[in-house]
Each structure stands twice: as C-alpha cells, then as structure tokens.
Design an enzyme around this catalytic site. Structure first.
Site, PDB file in Angstrom:
ATOM      1  N   SER A   1     -47.256  -7.960  26.071  1.00 46.61           N
ATOM      2  CA  SER A   1     -46.541  -6.754  26.460  1.00 46.61           C
ATOM      3  C   SER A   1     -47.473  -5.532  26.433  1.00 46.61           C
ATOM      4  O   SER A   1     -48.486  -5.521  27.108  1.00 46.61           O
ATOM      5  CB  SER A   1     -45.319  -6.573  25.556  1.00 46.61           C
ATOM      6  OG  SER A   1     -44.416  -5.635  26.069  1.00 46.61           O
TER       7      SER A   1
ATOM      8  N   ASP B   1     -38.652 -11.295  34.101  1.00 36.48           N
ATOM      9  CA  ASP B   1     -38.890 -10.435  32.933  1.00 36.48           C
ATOM     10  C   ASP B   1     -38.184  -9.092  33.133  1.00 36.48           C
ATOM     11  O   ASP B   1     -38.463  -8.366  34.088  1.00 36.48           O
ATOM     12  CB  ASP B   1     -40.395 -10.207  32.762  1.00 36.48           C
ATOM     13  CG  ASP B   1     -40.760  -9.590  31.422  1.00 36.48           C
ATOM     14  OD1 ASP B   1     -40.022  -8.696  30.966  1.00 36.48           O
ATOM     15  OD2 ASP B   1     -41.791  -9.986  30.845  1.00 36.48           O
TER      16      ASP B   1
ATOM     17  N   HIS C   1     -38.507 -11.699  28.598  1.00 36.71           N
ATOM     18  CA  HIS C   1     -39.623 -10.946  28.038  1.00 36.71           C
ATOM     19  C   HIS C   1     -39.953 -11.506  26.658  1.00 36.71           C
ATOM     20  O   HIS C   1     -39.122 -11.470  25.734  1.00 36.71           O
ATOM     21  CB  HIS C   1     -39.275  -9.464  27.920  1.00 36.71           C
ATOM     22  CG  HIS C   1     -40.444  -8.605  27.550  1.00 36.71           C
ATOM     23  ND1 HIS C   1     -41.520  -8.403  28.386  1.00 36.71           N
ATOM     24  CD2 HIS C   1     -40.725  -7.906  26.417  1.00 36.71           C
ATOM     25  CE1 HIS C   1     -42.403  -7.611  27.800  1.00 36.71           C
ATOM     26  NE2 HIS C   1     -41.950  -7.307  26.600  1.00 36.71           N
TER      27      HIS C   1
END
Length: 444
Positions: free
Chosen positions: A234, A359, A388
């Site tokens: 991320s 995502d 995610h």
C-alpha cells in the site's frame, strides 16, 4: 561475499576461466588468457559489482523461455515478462481462485483479512535510528538472527502500509516465510507507527523517501556482505517505488516487490474518499497523532493542528498537517507529486508489482501499465479478486498467509540465486583479469 547489483533478466556475463598448462612460458600464458577472456571489467563500488561484455548469450541460469501460457484470469505484463514467468509458472498457469464466500466482494475480503487473518507469533528486537533531522524511526529484527544467521544471508526490508507496522498480520506472514528460507528480515516502522517514538514535529508522508534511504544505509553498513531486497504494501509500496525511481542506477537494492500500490494518489483518493476506508484510515492517523500531540503545540504558519487532530477523513489530516510538513501548497499538489506512477520508468532493478483488479483503495486504472511494459526490469501481475491487502486464496486460506506470499518469495529467491551466481562469475573474471595483467607486465 560482496553485494552484487540486480541482474536484469535477459543476458548473462560470460564467465572467464583460466587453466594454465604445466610449465608454460609467460608468452603462452598471456596468449591463452587473452583468447579465453571475453569480458571487460568495470569498477567495483561499495554497492555494486558491474561488468560489460562483448558477447550476449542466453543465461543458462535462467529457466527456458518456452513456457506454458498464463491463465486468462490473470493480467500479466511487463518488460521482464518472458524471463520471469518460468520462475512463477506454478502460480500463473493456474486460475486465481478466491476463497468461497469471501472473494465475491472486495469489501468483504478486505475487512475479513484485516480482522480475521492469523497473527504469527514472532519475537522481535527493536532498534531505533536517529535520522539526520533528529527524527526517529524504529526497525524491528527477528530476535536472535544476529547470532544464528550468516552475515551474508540475504536481507529483506519490509515496508507496511499507512499507519501500519510490524504488528500487522500481512507483515508477520511475509516475515515468517522469508525467515523460514534463511533470510534475515527487518521491518521498517515509519515515524509514530508500530508504537515507534516521535522526537520531532514531523511524521511521514507518501512523498518522503529520506527515512527509507537512511534505513537502507544503516542495514547495509551493519551487514555489508548481504544482498538487500525490499517488499512494500500500500503506501509502503508507494514510498518504495518512489525510492527505487529516485535511486535509479545507483540503487543499492538487488530487487523489490510492490503490493497493493495506489500508484496514482489522486485516483486512489477519489475512489475511497468519504467512505468506510477513508474514515478508518483517518482514525488510525488521529490515533498516532494524539500520542505525540504535545510536539505539535503552537505550530504556526499554514499548520492547522485542530483540523488534523479531529480529522474525519484522510484529506483533512493531510491538509492540516502532512502537506504543510513536507512543503506542498495544497493537498492536491501533495497527492499529485507523491504518486509513484511517475517513478516506474526510472526503476533500474528487478521489480515485481502485484495488484488486485477489485482493490477498493488502489484502483486498477491508476496502474502505470505502459511504463511497466516498457521497463525491462518490471513485471506486473493483476489478480481478478483480492481486495486491498486481502488475497484470501491459495493453500493457506482463509486464515493463513495471502496468495501473494509464496509468489513473492519464489521471485526473491530467484533473484538471490542469480545474484550469487553473478558474483561467482565476476570473481572468476576478476581473478583472470588480474592474472592477465600480471603476465602482461612480466612479458613486457
């Protein structure tokens, strides 16, 4: 073993061998050395060993390029596609099958992974690093590895996502897997994350790579014989890819992996703004901030500390604190300038990017596909599902490691094998070159 540079996946440097016959004359030895040697040796720096060759042949260490077709459920592109796919074919020739009842919805999978994935029990040892601006970052090592692992064991740096740290489940699973393969692992906790100390009124941002640079320099100095690698998730992936682009040809890492990278922070912000994830991330940012709020008292100028302290959304926190701390005129400027999508074209080490098409935080449309296609060092894998930081699929689902972990580990181990072989070939080349130079001096 000195650290070697990343080996890009198309050609190998022909090793040079030198086998003298019994009692040869110096002229005979010199002639034989010149005929055997096909490589020109360049300088050896503290971080890299590089060579240039006059011949290009297929690397016998690389798997055959004649491989099975990848499964249509996966999107796979990149300049390194044909050289890396054989390494990962056991994963990429089969369909991606999300765990039943969880993979049908990206939000269900994301939330499930965040709250119900198992947390491996690992004893860690913390080390705090004082940065150039008198800030502090905390890095967590596996306890006892300094005594149990050889000094040249490959070293993996892990970069968690926004407000994450070594306590996150996805970080722990990757740590355990790498450690089981004999790798040394260290988790880089950003300022204030993972219960790390904050010693200045400055936290971290998606744009700031200074702390990463200092962590890499620190662990490199501590283990100078080890090859260095990194994995980021991320926002940690965004910081990592920006770092790779900034370092470019001088990057001291031998390979890297980016997971769930938002790439384009403008698109990412538009997708989750004012929703569940926006509120959850803002809550985590507020929590970290309030632990160190006294450091930010009486901050003047454009700072809006009350806005940051009470932010309901990430954008409010960034407007009140982050963008001011790092010198941006507006939040939009901060998001645009901090996007790692612009860095991919400058990456000069092997980079694997894995994304999920559904995502909700890192939208697929933000992936810099064209730059990845044109970069011979990059490979992109996009799974149809995964959410995610989810990827609840594979042999360990639904409670174990995400589907990506064995893929990442096989990729990194391949890079390390090629790096070690490259070092051995270069060592032989250096020995032959030195001998040739000595004989030339003798003949003269």
């Amino acid at each position: 073993m000195a650290r070697v540079p990343p080996v890009t996946p198309f050609h190998h440097h022909q090793p040079v061998t030198f086998t003298p016959t019994p009692t040869p004359t110096p002229t005979q030895l010199l002639s034989r050395s010149k005929s055997k040697s096909k490589s020109k040796i360049s300088k050896i720096s503290a971080f890299h060993v590089t060579t240039t060759t006059t011949t290009t042949t297929t690397d016998t260490a690389m798997p055959s390029q004649h491989h099975e077709a990848t499964h249509p459920s996966l999107e796979i592109i990149g300049g390194a596609k044909h050289s890396i796919l054989p390494v990962l074919k056991s994963y990429l020739t089969r369909p991606y099958n999300p765990f039943p009842l969880l993979g049908w919805n990206c939000h269900v999978e994301t939330i499930y992974a965040a709250y119900f994935r198992s947390l491996p029990d690992v004893r860690l040892h913390r080390e705090c690093i004082r940065t150039e601006d008198n800030g502090s970052v905390a890095i967590d090592w596996v306890y006892g590895d300094d005594r149990h692992l050889p000094p040249d064991s490959p070293l993996l740096i892990l970069l968690p996502g926004l407000s994450g740290g070594s306590e996150n489940t996805y970080v722990r699973h990757m740590l355990v897997r790498a450690r089981s393969k004999g790798w040394r692992v260290v988790v880089f906790n950003s300022r204030g994350c993972g219960n790390s100390p904050v010693t200045t009124p400055k936290l971290y941002s998606a744009s700031f790579t200074g702390d990463m640079r200092e962590v890499v320099a620190h662990v490199s100095a501590r283990y100078p014989k080890a090859n260095l690698y990194a994995v980021g998730w991320s926002m940690g992936a965004n910081i990592l890819v920006r770092y790779l682009g900034e370092e470019s040809h001088t990057c001291p890492l031998s390979g890297a992996v980016s997971l769930c990278n938002p790439f384009d922070l403008v698109n990412s912000g538009e997708d989750f703004r004012y929703g569940l994830y926006d509120k959850a991330l803002a809550s985590a940012l507020r929590k970290n901030f309030k632990k160190h709020a006294l450091l930010f008292e009486d901050m003047g100028g454009e700072y809006n500390i009350p806005l940051a302290a009470n932010a309901k959304y990430v954008r409010e926190f960034d407007d009140g604190l982050t963008r001011v701390s790092f010198g941006f005129k507006s939040v939009d400027d901060y998001y645009s300038d901090s996007s790692s999508s612009k860095s991919v074209k400058h990456v000069r080490i092997p980079l694997l990017c894995i994304q999920a098409a559904n995502d909700p935080v890192a939208p697929s449309r933000g992936i810099p596909r064209e730059d990845i296609k044109e970069n011979p060092n990059c490979l992109l894998i996009v799974t149809p599902k995964g959410g995610h930081l989810g990827w609840v699929a594979g042999d360990e689902a639904p409670f174990g490691a995400p589907w990506t972990d064995p893929v990442v580990m096989d990729y990194l181990q391949h890079l390390e094998r090629v790096a070690v072989k490259g070092l051995a070939s270069h060592s032989n080349s250096v020995d032959a070159q030195q001998c040739t130079e000595s004989l030339h001096s003798l003949e003269v």
